[in-house]
Motif scaffolding. Structure first.
Motif, PDB file in Angstrom:
ATOM      1  N   GLU A 104      11.384 -12.794 -16.628  1.00 44.90           N
ATOM      2  CA  GLU A 104      10.637 -12.962 -17.876  1.00 44.90           C
ATOM      3  C   GLU A 104      11.129 -12.021 -18.971  1.00 44.90           C
ATOM      4  N   SER A 105      11.807 -10.935 -18.564  1.00 47.94           N
ATOM      5  CA  SER A 105      12.401 -10.006 -19.533  1.00 47.94           C
ATOM      6  C   SER A 105      13.804 -10.451 -19.936  1.00 47.94           C
ATOM      7  N   LYS A 106      14.203 -11.634 -19.454  1.00 45.74           N
ATOM      8  CA  LYS A 106      15.522 -12.217 -19.739  1.00 45.74           C
ATOM      9  C   LYS A 106      16.667 -11.352 -19.214  1.00 45.74           C
ATOM     10  N   LYS A 107      16.394 -10.650 -18.130  1.00 44.28           N
ATOM     11  CA  LYS A 107      17.427  -9.874 -17.446  1.00 44.28           C
ATOM     12  C   LYS A 107      17.956 -10.707 -16.281  1.00 44.28           C
ATOM     13  N   ILE A 108      19.104 -10.331 -15.756  1.00 49.76           N
ATOM     14  CA  ILE A 108      19.751 -11.129 -14.716  1.00 49.76           C
ATOM     15  C   ILE A 108      18.968 -11.069 -13.405  1.00 49.76           C
ATOM     16  N   VAL A 109      18.708 -12.245 -12.853  1.00 50.59           N
ATOM     17  CA  VAL A 109      18.175 -12.370 -11.497  1.00 50.59           C
ATOM     18  C   VAL A 109      19.201 -13.177 -10.714  1.00 50.59           C
ATOM     19  N   ALA A 110      19.719 -12.581  -9.639  1.00 48.46           N
ATOM     20  CA  ALA A 110      20.839 -13.193  -8.915  1.00 48.46           C
ATOM     21  C   ALA A 110      20.499 -13.348  -7.440  1.00 48.46           C
ATOM     22  N   PHE A 111      20.693 -14.559  -6.923  1.00 51.08           N
ATOM     23  CA  PHE A 111      20.347 -14.895  -5.540  1.00 51.08           C
ATOM     24  C   PHE A 111      21.561 -15.529  -4.869  1.00 51.08           C
ATOM     25  N   ILE A 112      21.775 -15.207  -3.604  1.00 49.95           N
ATOM     26  CA  ILE A 112      22.877 -15.832  -2.869  1.00 49.95           C
ATOM     27  C   ILE A 112      22.405 -16.280  -1.496  1.00 49.95           C
ATOM     28  N   CYS A 113      22.938 -17.427  -1.058  1.00 48.90           N
ATOM     29  CA  CYS A 113      22.698 -17.938   0.294  1.00 48.90           C
ATOM     30  C   CYS A 113      21.205 -18.212   0.510  1.00 48.90           C
ATOM     31  N   ALA A 114      20.621 -17.697   1.587  1.00 48.89           N
ATOM     32  CA  ALA A 114      19.191 -17.879   1.842  1.00 48.89           C
ATOM     33  C   ALA A 114      18.340 -17.151   0.821  1.00 48.89           C
ATOM     34  N   GLY A 115      18.939 -16.195   0.117  1.00 41.89           N
ATOM     35  CA  GLY A 115      18.204 -15.464  -0.904  1.00 41.89           C
ATOM     36  C   GLY A 115      17.632 -16.362  -1.985  1.00 41.89           C
ATOM     37  N   THR A 116      18.274 -17.517  -2.218  1.00 38.64           N
ATOM     38  CA  THR A 116      17.783 -18.434  -3.261  1.00 38.64           C
ATOM     39  C   THR A 116      16.383 -18.951  -2.933  1.00 38.64           C
ATOM     40  N   LEU A 117      16.012 -18.954  -1.661  1.00 39.04           N
ATOM     41  CA  LEU A 117      14.650 -19.369  -1.291  1.00 39.04           C
ATOM     42  C   LEU A 117      13.609 -18.464  -1.937  1.00 39.04           C
ATOM     43  N   VAL A 118      13.981 -17.218  -2.190  1.00 40.55           N
ATOM     44  CA  VAL A 118      13.048 -16.261  -2.785  1.00 40.55           C
ATOM     45  C   VAL A 118      12.764 -16.613  -4.247  1.00 40.55           C
ATOM     46  N   ALA A 119      13.701 -17.283  -4.905  1.00 36.89           N
ATOM     47  CA  ALA A 119      13.510 -17.636  -6.323  1.00 36.89           C
ATOM     48  C   ALA A 119      12.221 -18.428  -6.512  1.00 36.89           C
ATOM     49  N   PHE A 136      19.862 -24.970   3.188  1.00 44.91           N
ATOM     50  CA  PHE A 136      18.618 -24.886   2.424  1.00 44.91           C
ATOM     51  C   PHE A 136      18.568 -25.884   1.273  1.00 44.91           C
ATOM     52  N   LYS A 137      19.586 -26.739   1.191  1.00 39.49           N
ATOM     53  CA  LYS A 137      19.644 -27.709   0.095  1.00 39.49           C
ATOM     54  C   LYS A 137      18.405 -28.594   0.053  1.00 39.49           C
ATOM     55  N   SER A 138      18.024 -29.175   1.188  1.00 38.39           N
ATOM     56  CA  SER A 138      16.921 -30.136   1.193  1.00 38.39           C
ATOM     57  C   SER A 138      15.616 -29.499   0.742  1.00 38.39           C
ATOM     58  N   GLU A 139      15.419 -28.241   1.078  1.00 42.13           N
ATOM     59  CA  GLU A 139      14.203 -27.537   0.672  1.00 42.13           C
ATOM     60  C   GLU A 139      14.225 -27.221  -0.824  1.00 42.13           C
ATOM     61  N   LEU A 140      15.360 -26.742  -1.297  1.00 40.88           N
ATOM     62  CA  LEU A 140      15.440 -26.311  -2.688  1.00 40.88           C
ATOM     63  C   LEU A 140      15.499 -27.472  -3.677  1.00 40.88           C
ATOM     64  N   GLU A 141      16.143 -28.581  -3.277  1.00 36.34           N
ATOM     65  CA  GLU A 141      16.267 -29.684  -4.233  1.00 36.34           C
ATOM     66  C   GLU A 141      14.942 -30.408  -4.462  1.00 36.34           C
ATOM     67  N   LYS A 142      13.919 -30.056  -3.683  1.00 37.99           N
ATOM     68  CA  LYS A 142      12.584 -30.598  -3.938  1.00 37.99           C
ATOM     69  C   LYS A 142      11.961 -29.978  -5.188  1.00 37.99           C
ATOM     70  N   VAL A 143      12.419 -28.770  -5.530  1.00 42.59           N
ATOM     71  CA  VAL A 143      11.794 -28.061  -6.654  1.00 42.59           C
ATOM     72  C   VAL A 143      12.758 -27.684  -7.780  1.00 42.59           C
ATOM     73  N   TYR A 144      14.052 -27.637  -7.490  1.00 43.24           N
ATOM     74  CA  TYR A 144      15.041 -27.270  -8.501  1.00 43.24           C
ATOM     75  C   TYR A 144      16.086 -28.370  -8.639  1.00 43.24           C
ATOM     76  N   ASN A 145      16.812 -28.348  -9.755  1.00 39.58           N
ATOM     77  CA  ASN A 145      18.042 -29.117  -9.844  1.00 39.58           C
ATOM     78  C   ASN A 145      19.034 -28.407  -8.927  1.00 39.58           C
ATOM     79  N   TYR A 146      19.711 -29.145  -8.082  1.00 43.05           N
ATOM     80  CA  TYR A 146      20.569 -28.512  -7.074  1.00 43.05           C
ATOM     81  C   TYR A 146      22.036 -28.851  -7.318  1.00 43.05           C
ATOM     82  N   SER A 147      22.877 -27.831  -7.189  1.00 42.48           N
ATOM     83  CA  SER A 147      24.316 -28.002  -7.355  1.00 42.48           C
ATOM     84  C   SER A 147      25.030 -27.484  -6.116  1.00 42.48           C
TER      85      SER A 147
END
Length: 196
Positions: A104-119, A136-147
């Protein structure tokens, strides 16, 4: 380092938990420190004085998580992968609140691998495009645009896939915190493949 340079120095938190994926953690911390980013390794719910990482490597944090931690003193927060990290940070209200504060402060938030689940658990809005370890694609693409790109940058959110993409992930964070010149210098210094 002079006081003026210290004032300009970028600062980052990298979280560390029992079960963190050690390549994603150590490569990211190493690359950021080579770029002269002031990295603070923050341990979250570590059972001993060190974290026992996913492949049995023991790593000692700089400090333990404290509710007094604030995004105001830092420019980025990094969440490495590993099922331990995803589980522990995903359940830790203080860490999730801090991650959202960075966002929310527009600072970098960076996630890798399973860490993206925390987003998602931290409340990063669903409008973003993210990537992660393929499992984790199937779980994440339910809520985010997935690449399936190796690294995805969407506004101040950076995500990546796994151990093999960690150099690119870390260099991308450096580019966003600092500049391309520093990235190119690091590539030469580390003999990193020019295609990164």
């Amino acid at each position: 380092m002079s006081d003026s340079k210290k004032a300009d120095q970028k600062k980052a938190i990298v979280f560390l938990c029992d079960g963190t994926e050690e390549m994603e953690f150590t490569i990211t911390v190493d690359v950021l420190r080579r770029a002269k980013v002031d990295v603070t390794v923050v341990g979250v719910n570590i059972a001993k004085e060190f974290a026992l990482c996913s492949r049995g490597v023991k790593i000692t944090p700089d400090e333990k998580f404290s509710e007094s931690l604030s995004s105001g003193n830092y420019d980025a927060v990094v969440i490495p992968g590993g099922n331990g990290t995803a589980s522990i940070l995903g359940d830790h209200e203080g860490a999730k609140k801090l991650i959202l504060e960075f966002y929310e402060s527009k600072k970098i938030v960076a996630f890798i691998c399973a860490g993206t689940l925390v987003a998602e658990k931290a409340g990063i809005p669903h409008k973003h495009t993210v990537t992660s370890y393929p499992a984790f694609k199937s779980e994440l693409e339910k809520v985010y645009n997935y690449s399936e790109d190796r690294v995805v940058v969407d506004e101040n959110v950076i995500t990546s896939r796994g151990p093999g993409t960690t150099f690119l992930f870390a260099l991308t964070i450096v580019e966003k915190l600092l500049n391309v010149k520093t990235v190119n210098s690091l590539k030469n210094e580390m003999l990193t493949c020019s295609s990164l």
